[in-house]
Design an enzyme around this catalytic site. Structure first.
Site, short mmCIF file in Angstrom:
data_model
loop_
_atom_site.label_atom_id
_atom_site.label_comp_id
_atom_site.label_asym_id
_atom_site.label_seq_id
_atom_site.Cartn_x
_atom_site.Cartn_y
_atom_site.Cartn_z
N LYS A 125 0.86 -1.19 0.00
CA LYS A 125 0.00 0.00 0.00
C LYS A 125 0.89 1.23 0.00
O LYS A 125 2.03 1.17 0.46
CB LYS A 125 -0.89 0.01 1.25
N ASP A 165 -6.85 4.49 -4.90
CA ASP A 165 -7.54 4.39 -3.62
C ASP A 165 -8.14 5.79 -3.41
O ASP A 165 -8.33 6.52 -4.40
CB ASP A 165 -6.56 3.99 -2.48
#
Ligand code: NDP
Length: 444
Positions: A125, A165
């Protein structure tokens, strides 16, 4: 202290000031106690200590010039958490709240989510505390180019494949991809969520929201139920929320409320999604405008009140910790039957306990929102083949993946005597594969 408790205590001591990371690790590791009892060899192999320690953490400076000619500096992050089952894979988040704790919680969750998809992708991430809101397209491009100038040396189609995201959609992926290609001189599937003209997959944009509804529909089907005629509340009005709304409506549900970070709209006649999309996707405006455009709809400043609206199905699709214990109790008191998480960790630990002890069907994020990353993996497969599938082909694969995940987490929960506990089921089913791969690969 048992093994899990020891690892959690050490994690909290060694990673102070990272509350979101502690929260995610606690939720995950606690439900793995039963697995540790069955596999005492994991403790000797230090498996959990390795599982919660990222393989690599990259932090960097992102300098860029704003429209007034002033130099701005943001923080950039990439956490390459676990590559046991495939290249690191996970989105980039651009939001002022981003810090190492948030990226690590998202990365840890991502390892298990990616494992649950059944596809060969590890967990990672990244992101920045950059706030895209109110920035011009040129400023967004300048930021993305600077961010990628550093990130490009750490990623690659077989190493680490980021995606979008919060705050990173098609526009940002385009700028990031352009800069990667310019520096590395290779047109490869190094990012997913790309535009359709340069390697993207059909149905990737819709995938997380659609997948969320596909899994919820399967949970309903197993109970002789369906979305038909259900009242649904969805938080957020971004990528996940919009496509969850679209799919739920197409299955006969009435979505009555949505929000953005300023406040929520309530439309008792059912949200008109084309109006929301025009405001949020086309004009990049505020959801408040909906109430000015649609008769009978109201707007309320602040987000929390949305959970006081009676509904059968709640789909939190905005951000972490948006449902606390108090909101969960309100939802339960008002008769909610299904809660499925589109956002990552939108429910606090107390909220999850509230849902579970009330017998609500609770589908946790790492399973329920896995459709996005699953379709990203399908995008990677198409890139490698240099071939593209139709929307219907990708959508059918997505639906099947979500149905499979539902049954896998249901079976894992049953196998360990926790029928209906999908939090435990998802953690266990996701972990088993990663653990086996890590054990097979030795101490690395
Ligand atoms: P977007 O940026 O497209 O949308 C985010 C939405 O949530 C916006 O409506 C935003 O409001 C709102 N929001 C953001 N922060 C807050 C906050 N602190 N309080 C209230 N509302 C807030 O992001 P996505 O739809 O892509 O992501 C939403 C969630 O889904 C995240 O948790 C993400 O990690 C998760 N997710 C996304 C996937 C994807 O494929 N995109 C895949 C799996 C999970 P505003 O417009 O005011 O900013």
């Amino acid at each position: 202290m048992n093994y899990v408790e020891k690892v959690l205590a050490k994690l909290k001591k060694q990673n102070p000031g990272e509350p979101e990371f502690h929260q995610a690790a606690t939720e995950i590791l606690t439900s793995l106690e039963v697995v540790m009892e069955k596999h005492p060899e994991y403790e000797k192999a230090g498996l959990l200590e390795r599982f919660v320690e990222p393989e690599r953490v990259i932090m960097f400076r992102v300098p860029w010039v704003d429209d007034k000619g002033k130099v701005q500096v943001n923080k950039g992050y990439r956490v390459q958490f676990n590559s046991a089952i495939g290249p690191y894979k996970g989105g980039l988040r651009f939001h002022p709240s981003v810090n190492l704790s948030i990226i690590k919680f998202l990365g840890l969750e991502q390892i298990l989510k990616n494992s649950l998809t059944g596809l060969p992708i590890g967990g990672g991430k990244g992101g920045s505390n950059f706030d895209p809101k109110g920035k011009s397209d040129r400023e967004i491009m300048a930021f993305c180019q600077s961010f990628m100038t550093e990130l490009q040396r750490h990623i690659g189609q077989d190493t680490d494949v980021p995606a979008g995201d919060i705050g990173v959609g098609g526009r940002e992926i385009g700028f990031l991809f352009g800069q990667y290609k310019k520096i590395r001189d290779e047109h490869v599937g190094v990012l997913t969520g790309r535009g359709l003209t340069y390697g993207g997959s059909l149905a990737r944009t819709e995938a997380t929201g659609y997948g969320l509804v596909y899994m919820t529909a399967e949970a309903m089907k197993m109970r002789g139920d369906s979305f038909e005629g259900k009242t649904v509340v969805i938080s957020g009005s971004g990528n996940v929320a919009i496509y969850a709304c679209q799919k739920a409506q197409s299955l006969g549900a009435k979505v009555v409320a949505m929000y953005d970070s300023n406040g929520y709209i309530y439309d008792p006649n059912g949200i008109q999604l084309d109006v929301v999309r025009d405001i949020k996707e086309v004009k990049r405006g505020r959801i408040k405008e909906y109430a000015e455009r649609v008769a009978g709809a109201t707007y309320t400043e602040g987000c929390k009140g949305i959970w006081a609206i009676p509904c059968d199905v709640a789909l939190p699709c905005a951000t972490q910790n948006e449902i606390d214990e108090e909101s969960a109790k309100l939802l339960v008191a008002n008769g909610v039957k299904y809660v499925a998480e589109g956002a990552n960790m939108p429910s606090t630990l107390k909220a999850i306990e509230t849902f579970q002890s009330a017998g609500i069907v609770f589908l946790p994020a790492k399973a329920a929102n896995a459709g996005g990353v699953a379709t990203s993996a399908l995008e990677m497969a198409q890139s490698s083949q240099r071939l593209f599938w139709t929307f219907e082909e990708v959508d059918a694969k997505l639906n099947q993946i979500m149905v499979n995940i539902y049954h896998n987490i249901d079976n894992a929960a049953k196998k360990y005597g926790m029928d209906g506990n999908y939090v435990a089921g998802a953690n266990i089913a996701g972990f088993e594969k990663v653990a086996e791969a890590m054990m097979a690969q030795g101490v690395v």
